[in-house]
Design a protein around this motif. Structure first.
Motif, PDB file in Angstrom:
ATOM      1  N   ARG A 143     -37.195  16.886  -6.028  1.00 44.12           N
ATOM      2  CA  ARG A 143     -38.310  15.928  -6.045  1.00 44.12           C
ATOM      3  C   ARG A 143     -37.801  14.575  -5.604  1.00 44.12           C
ATOM      4  N   GLN A 144     -38.648  13.831  -4.886  1.00 45.30           N
ATOM      5  CA  GLN A 144     -38.328  12.462  -4.518  1.00 45.30           C
ATOM      6  C   GLN A 144     -39.588  11.629  -4.659  1.00 45.30           C
ATOM      7  N   THR A 145     -39.424  10.443  -5.237  1.00 47.21           N
ATOM      8  CA  THR A 145     -40.553   9.526  -5.369  1.00 47.21           C
ATOM      9  C   THR A 145     -40.048   8.107  -5.562  1.00 47.21           C
ATOM     10  N   THR A 157     -27.832  17.268  -8.714  1.00 49.28           N
ATOM     11  CA  THR A 157     -27.494  16.010  -8.063  1.00 49.28           C
ATOM     12  C   THR A 157     -28.690  15.080  -8.190  1.00 49.28           C
ATOM     13  N   TYR A 158     -28.440  13.772  -8.103  1.00 50.00           N
ATOM     14  CA  TYR A 158     -29.513  12.783  -8.193  1.00 50.00           C
ATOM     15  C   TYR A 158     -29.033  11.500  -7.538  1.00 50.00           C
ATOM     16  N   GLY A 159     -29.962  10.580  -7.302  1.00 56.81           N
ATOM     17  CA  GLY A 159     -29.569   9.308  -6.724  1.00 56.81           C
ATOM     18  C   GLY A 159     -30.759   8.522  -6.239  1.00 56.81           C
ATOM     19  N   ARG A 160     -30.504   7.575  -5.375  1.00 60.18           N
ATOM     20  CA  ARG A 160     -31.569   6.737  -4.849  1.00 60.18           C
ATOM     21  C   ARG A 160     -31.267   6.370  -3.411  1.00 60.18           C
ATOM     22  N   THR A 161     -32.304   5.986  -2.709  1.00 61.40           N
ATOM     23  CA  THR A 161     -32.147   5.347  -1.414  1.00 61.40           C
ATOM     24  C   THR A 161     -32.911   4.038  -1.490  1.00 61.40           C
ATOM     25  N   PHE A 199     -34.969  15.327 -13.653  1.00 64.60           N
ATOM     26  CA  PHE A 199     -36.194  14.555 -13.846  1.00 64.60           C
ATOM     27  C   PHE A 199     -36.232  13.403 -12.853  1.00 64.60           C
ATOM     28  N   VAL A 200     -37.428  13.097 -12.373  1.00 60.05           N
ATOM     29  CA  VAL A 200     -37.684  11.922 -11.542  1.00 60.05           C
ATOM     30  C   VAL A 200     -38.954  11.295 -12.098  1.00 60.05           C
ATOM     31  N   LEU A 201     -38.833  10.109 -12.676  1.00 59.72           N
ATOM     32  CA  LEU A 201     -39.925   9.519 -13.453  1.00 59.72           C
ATOM     33  C   LEU A 201     -40.303   8.141 -12.934  1.00 59.72           C
ATOM     34  N   GLY A 202     -41.586   7.864 -12.969  1.00 64.27           N
ATOM     35  CA  GLY A 202     -42.068   6.535 -12.654  1.00 64.27           C
ATOM     36  C   GLY A 202     -42.184   5.687 -13.910  1.00 64.27           C
TER      37      GLY A 202
END
Length: 306
Positions: free
Chosen positions: A104-106, A128-132, A287-290
């Motif tokens: 998931r990406q958001t 794996t996880y991270g940000r751009t 998890f990817v949470l706003g």
């Protein structure tokens, strides 16, 4: 649409700003500033994930039978989608391992989990996880004393078999003892509070947990214990279940005013219904949470004002 490479940071991999880069892109966008190294316990067998959200393609490196990195192109599986996470899978033939991936990406946050189904008593997996893009912490003089809440959904994969609905059909008469399984999925909700004041800590819980193919099985909540937030927005901490330490978690905040948090979990011997299993029950999840202050917050964020 840009394509994102999600992977375990190495010293030889540099971002546009010159740091270790676990989540980079195929472009040289100067606004990209990912800085988190994935802890070994969370990455495990997973070396990298090449994800194109526009074309819905996923290429996974790692999660093979030995220490030599193996790259495989996964197939999009909408029927396996869970809780807003896209599903992908691969299986070469009916006698080789089946592997499931969720991604998931958001809003600049990304996470992926990959786990193989069991065969001959073994399995492989990792996250794996991270940000751009950039990260800035919220103004601690505004809001509820610098506390920001995050809410959303969770998906995980276990080292036990699910219903096997995505497995290739073997030839009639094939001995079932040599057939692979398909990893069972766990879904749930996540709520996280992050303190961006001088205390700079994060904590949370994964709750409403359910094994998709075993809905009657009781599944314990996972508590994400208090841990420090680094200046780059990353964190790692311990996972508890029923007051017992059962694993670890990690993550990274992204965006202006820490709009999103993405992370992953590894837990073992944490579901009482499988106590005594050999090998012990094990789970990788993401998890990817706003933020609850965002434009489209999770419904649980709608709480009465004091």
């Amino acid at each position: 649409m840009r394509r994102y490479w999600l992977g375990l940071a190495a010293a030889s991999v540099l971002s546009a700003c010159g740091g270790g880069n676990p989540f980079t892109t195929t472009t040289d966008d100067p606004t990209d500033d990912p800085t988190t190294t994935i802890p070994e316990a969370l990455a495990n067998d997973l070396e990298s994930v090449d994800y194109d959200p526009g074309n819905q393609t996923l290429t996974v490196t790692g999660v093979g039978l030995d220490e030599t990195p193996f790259t495989a192109t996964y197939i999009r599986k909408p029927a396996l989608d869970r809780n807003g996470y896209e599903a992908y899978a691969v299986q070469d033939n009916a006698l080789t391992e089946h592997s499931t991936a969720y991604v998931r990406q958001t809003e600049g946050g990304y996470a992926a989990v990959v786990v193989t189904g069991g065969q001959f008593g073994t399995y492989q997996g990792g996250t794996t996880y991270g940000r751009t893009g950039s990260f800035t912490a919220p103004d601690t003089d505004a809001g509820a004393g610098g506390i920001v809440s995050y809410a959303g959904t969770y998906v995980g994969l276990l080292n036990i078999d699910g219903d096997g609905g995505d497995l290739l059909t073997p030839a009639p008469g094939t001995d079932p003892s040599i057939l692979p399984g398909q990893s069972a999925e766990v879904t749930g909700d996540v709520f996280i509070n992050a303190d961006f004041t001088q205390d700079s800590e994060v904590k949370g819980r994964i709750y409403n947990r359910r094994i998709t193919d075993l809905p009657a099985t009781a599944v314990e909540d996972l508590t994400l214990m208090n841990t420090a937030i680094s200046s780059d927005g990353s964190f790692t901490g311990a996972v508890n279940a029923g007051g017992t330490s059962v694993g670890e978690y990690g993550g990274v905040f992204s965006g202006t005013d820490a709009a999103t948090v993405a992370g992953s979990v590894h837990a073992t011997s944490h579901i009482e219904a499988f106590a005594g299993n050999t090998p012990p029950i094990e789970e990788y999840g993401v998890f990817v949470l706003g933020s609850c202050d965002g434009a489209s917050p999770d419904p649980v964020c709608n709480q009465p004002d004091p």
